[in-house]
Design an enzyme around this catalytic site. Structure first.
Site, PDB file in Angstrom:
ATOM      1  N   TYR A  68      62.405  13.491  60.208  1.00 55.64           N
ATOM      2  CA  TYR A  68      62.838  12.096  60.390  1.00 55.64           C
ATOM      3  C   TYR A  68      63.956  11.789  59.410  1.00 55.64           C
ATOM      4  O   TYR A  68      63.881  12.204  58.244  1.00 55.64           O
ATOM      5  CB  TYR A  68      61.674  11.123  60.171  1.00 55.64           C
ATOM      6  CG  TYR A  68      61.256  10.464  61.466  1.00 55.64           C
ATOM      7  CD1 TYR A  68      62.170   9.707  62.195  1.00 55.64           C
ATOM      8  CD2 TYR A  68      59.971  10.622  61.981  1.00 55.64           C
ATOM      9  CE1 TYR A  68      61.816   9.121  63.393  1.00 55.64           C
ATOM     10  CE2 TYR A  68      59.609  10.037  63.177  1.00 55.64           C
ATOM     11  CZ  TYR A  68      60.537   9.289  63.878  1.00 55.64           C
ATOM     12  OH  TYR A  68      60.194   8.715  65.062  1.00 55.64           O
ATOM     13  N   GLU A  70      65.969   8.478  59.503  1.00 57.01           N
ATOM     14  CA  GLU A  70      66.581   7.159  59.758  1.00 57.01           C
ATOM     15  C   GLU A  70      67.426   6.746  58.558  1.00 57.01           C
ATOM     16  O   GLU A  70      67.073   7.026  57.414  1.00 57.01           O
ATOM     17  CB  GLU A  70      65.499   6.119  60.035  1.00 57.01           C
ATOM     18  CG  GLU A  70      64.885   6.300  61.411  1.00 57.01           C
ATOM     19  CD  GLU A  70      63.812   5.281  61.730  1.00 57.01           C
ATOM     20  OE1 GLU A  70      63.765   4.226  61.092  1.00 57.01           O
ATOM     21  OE2 GLU A  70      63.002   5.573  62.629  1.00 57.01           O
ATOM     22  N   ASP A 245      85.813   3.875  75.853  1.00 58.89           N
ATOM     23  CA  ASP A 245      84.758   4.853  76.134  1.00 58.89           C
ATOM     24  C   ASP A 245      85.453   6.095  76.691  1.00 58.89           C
ATOM     25  O   ASP A 245      85.876   6.119  77.847  1.00 58.89           O
ATOM     26  CB  ASP A 245      83.787   4.246  77.150  1.00 58.89           C
ATOM     27  CG  ASP A 245      82.661   5.197  77.530  1.00 58.89           C
ATOM     28  OD1 ASP A 245      82.779   6.400  77.245  1.00 58.89           O
ATOM     29  OD2 ASP A 245      81.681   4.728  78.138  1.00 58.89           O
ATOM     30  N   THR A 274      80.575  10.735  74.785  1.00 58.37           N
ATOM     31  CA  THR A 274      79.492  11.718  74.780  1.00 58.37           C
ATOM     32  C   THR A 274      80.083  13.006  74.235  1.00 58.37           C
ATOM     33  O   THR A 274      81.308  13.150  74.130  1.00 58.37           O
ATOM     34  CB  THR A 274      78.939  11.974  76.193  1.00 58.37           C
ATOM     35  OG1 THR A 274      80.030  12.248  77.070  1.00 58.37           O
ATOM     36  CG2 THR A 274      78.155  10.789  76.705  1.00 58.37           C
ATOM     37  N   LYS A 277      80.434  16.518  77.758  1.00 61.68           N
ATOM     38  CA  LYS A 277      81.242  16.612  78.987  1.00 61.68           C
ATOM     39  C   LYS A 277      82.432  17.523  78.712  1.00 61.68           C
ATOM     40  O   LYS A 277      82.225  18.685  78.398  1.00 61.68           O
ATOM     41  CB  LYS A 277      81.650  15.208  79.448  1.00 61.68           C
ATOM     42  CG  LYS A 277      80.451  14.326  79.826  1.00 61.68           C
ATOM     43  CD  LYS A 277      80.906  13.006  80.427  1.00 61.68           C
ATOM     44  CE  LYS A 277      79.740  12.165  80.926  1.00 61.68           C
ATOM     45  NZ  LYS A 277      79.168  11.285  79.891  1.00 61.68           N
ATOM     46  N   ARG A 283      74.219  17.795  74.444  1.00 57.12           N
ATOM     47  CA  ARG A 283      74.015  16.484  75.077  1.00 57.12           C
ATOM     48  C   ARG A 283      73.849  15.434  73.969  1.00 57.12           C
ATOM     49  O   ARG A 283      72.935  15.535  73.150  1.00 57.12           O
ATOM     50  CB  ARG A 283      72.747  16.564  75.927  1.00 57.12           C
ATOM     51  CG  ARG A 283      72.499  15.447  76.861  1.00 57.12           C
ATOM     52  CD  ARG A 283      71.607  15.910  77.983  1.00 57.12           C
ATOM     53  NE  ARG A 283      72.343  16.846  78.826  1.00 57.12           N
ATOM     54  CZ  ARG A 283      73.218  16.484  79.765  1.00 57.12           C
ATOM     55  NH1 ARG A 283      73.440  15.211  80.018  1.00 57.12           N
ATOM     56  NH2 ARG A 283      73.854  17.386  80.474  1.00 57.12           N
TER      57      ARG A 283
HETATM   58  N1  DSN Z   1      76.446  10.304  84.131  1.00 55.29           N
HETATM   59  C1  DSN Z   1      77.797  10.339  83.671  1.00 55.29           C
HETATM   60  C2  DSN Z   1      78.738  10.809  84.713  1.00 55.29           C
HETATM   61  O1  DSN Z   1      78.332  11.599  85.529  1.00 55.29           O
HETATM   62  O2  DSN Z   1      79.880  10.394  84.733  1.00 55.29           O
HETATM   63  C3  DSN Z   1      78.234   9.055  83.145  1.00 55.29           C
HETATM   64  O3  DSN Z   1      77.155   8.295  82.764  1.00 55.29           O
END
Ligand code: DSN
Length: 482
Positions: A68, A70, A245, A274, A277, A283
């Site tokens: 943990y 935090e 974003d 994120t 991607k 992730r």
């Molecule tokens: N799930 C992601 C996507 O496929 O674009 C975005 O949230």
């Protein structure tokens, strides 16, 4: 494959790990084996997916998960966090260096979490901090009940302006089904109905009329780059905070495909992303920000996040270290070049695509030109070994469930080593499948938005052609699970 790794060491690591897992729960070990087999055997074109390196994946399977932590680096609510401090610091330093950001917060567990951290940081900085100063208070607990009630209402009564969902914006940018739409009064800007391109005059007009606290830029299904210098000008004109974003295109920013006016980190107050991607990490999520938002961003946990995941922050550090290598810039350039080859290959064969091209990692096919819904097209492609996802197109007549589009992206197959010729062949396979698909009726004889029939032989022929491409570009070559 464009991922760097030692196949012998990785094979040994996975074989031993699977033995350990199998001895406790063979079903899970079987599913792990099955997932690699499935990923090796299909053309993965989901624009938000990728393949992380074995170093990134192996980093997540460690005892860094068991702690943990935090709080923030060096300032935790638990004892004994020195190793978590080390990995969180490493991830944040790599991120600051890679993106040229003054501050990086690497605790968010996902993109939604990163956006929530950003929203609350903006509210804290723009609304809460001035209210505390006005009352000579350091903390919300120092306010009287009446003053707190006034502040609480003000926090819940702010405005956000973001890209509309059917133009490619994201659900977390203030839309009603998401908590962001319940937190903010929301208005959207769209794209030009003729060209499908972002119309900056429309954004400016909406911003001046609506006067949002937050101007949100970024998308998950818009196939073009965005001029963030112009978005910042608009935000400044109306006193808004510019939040970008960049979840979908973080890899293109990291790989210096998006530079100058198109680099969000250079222009926005707060940037969220994120890490899994186009950035090709584990992730998770991340927030980058200007110094004036740093303290508020760092309160993400426990403000809106559960305990930070040490094993994932460690993997973020490894992935972002990989993205700082010169080879990642080659990868990012290839992702963009491959998307152009895919778009041109589709259009040359008669497919209609939104905005008639792409400048990033994704292409949005308008499948109404094949007489199909997105749902029918997605299913027919999946039957043929081509994994995509259906997606709304601007002013979609079929709504968000059936849709009229299919979104395809190049990050994953580019990691696998696909080049522009391979993507031209992928375009041919997609057009062949969609041309051979007919809408079908329900069992009661009514038109269906989901049912379809594929011409005889197409599935086998496409699988065979896809296999040739897949075998020429193997996934994790040399990794043998035993
Ligand atoms: N799930 C992601 C996507 O496929 O674009 C975005 O949230």
């Amino acid at each position: 494959m464009s991922l760097p790794f030692d196949p012998t060491a990785a094979s040994t690591a996975y074989q031993q790990a699977l033995k350990v897992i199998e001895s406790v729960e063979p079903t899970v070990a079987g599913a792990i084996r099955g997932e690699l087999a499935d990923q090796r055997a299909s053309l993965k074109l989901i624009a938000s997916e990728n393949y992380a390196s074995p170093a990134v994946l192996l980093t997540m399977g460690t005892w860094m998960s068991d702690k943990y932590a935090e709080g923030t680096i060096g300032h935790r609510f638990y004892a004994g966090c020195q190793n978590i401090d080390t990995v969180e610091q490493a991830a944040a330093e790599h991120a600051k260096a890679l993106f040229g950001a003054p501050h990086a917060y690497v605790q968010p567990h996902s993109g939604i979490d990163a956006n929530l951290v950003a929203f609350w940081a903006i509210l804290a900085q723009r609304i809460e901090a001035p209210a505390l100063a006005e009352h000579g208070a350091k903390h919300v607990n120092d306010l009287s009940d009446a003053d707190w009630e006034t502040l609480r209402r003000a926090l819940g009564n702010q405005r956000a302006l973001g890209m509309s969902l059917d133009a490619g914006g994201h659900l977390t940018h203030g839309f009603r089904p998401n908590i962001s739409g319940k937190m903010f009064e929301q208005r959207s800007y769209g794209t030009d109905p003729m060209t499908g391109l972002l119309d900056y005059d429309q954004v400016r007009k909406a911003a001046h009329e609506f006067k949002p606290l937050v101007l949100i830029a970024g998308y998950s299904a818009y196939p073009r780059k965005v001029n963030f210098a112009t978005m910042r000008e608009i935000a400044d004109e109306v006193g808004a905070t510019l939040m970008v974003d960049m979840a979908h295109f973080a890899g293109l920013v990291a790989g210096k495909v998006f530079t100058g006016d198109f680099d969000p980190v250079a222009h926005a107050h707060v940037v969220t992303t994120t890490t899994h991607k186009s950035l090709r990490g584990p992730r998770g999520g991340m927030v980058l920000c200007q110094p004036e938002y740093a303290d508020a961003v760092d309160r993400g946990c426990p403000m809106v996040l559960g305990g930070p995941m040490g094993h994932v922050m460690a993997a973020k550090a490894v992935a972002i270290a990989e993205a700082r290598q010169p080879s990642f810039q080659t990868y990012a350039r290839n992702v963009a070049d491959n998307a152009v080859a895919l778009a041109e290959g589709l259009m040359r064969r008669g497919a209609k695509i939104v905005t008639d091209g792409t400048e990033n990692h994704l292409v949005l096919i308008d499948v109404t030109s094949f007489g199909l819904t997105g749902r029918q097209a997605e299913s027919a492609l999946l039957d043929s070994g081509i994994v995509t996802n259906r997606n709304a197109i601007p002013n979609d007549p079929n709504g968000a469930w059936y849709t009229s589009g299919v979104r395809i992206g190049t990050p994953a197959l580019t990691s696998r080593g696909f080049d522009t010729d391979d993507f031209d062949r992928v375009a041919e396979l997609i057009v062949d499948v969609l041309s051979a698909t007919e809408p079908a009726s329900t069992s009661a004889g009514a038109p269906s938005k989901a049912k379809y029939v594929l011409a005889d032989g197409v599935v086998d022929k496409t699988h065979a052609a896809a296999n040739e491409l897949l075998e020429a570009n193997p996934l994790y070559p040399g990794i043998d699970l035993g």
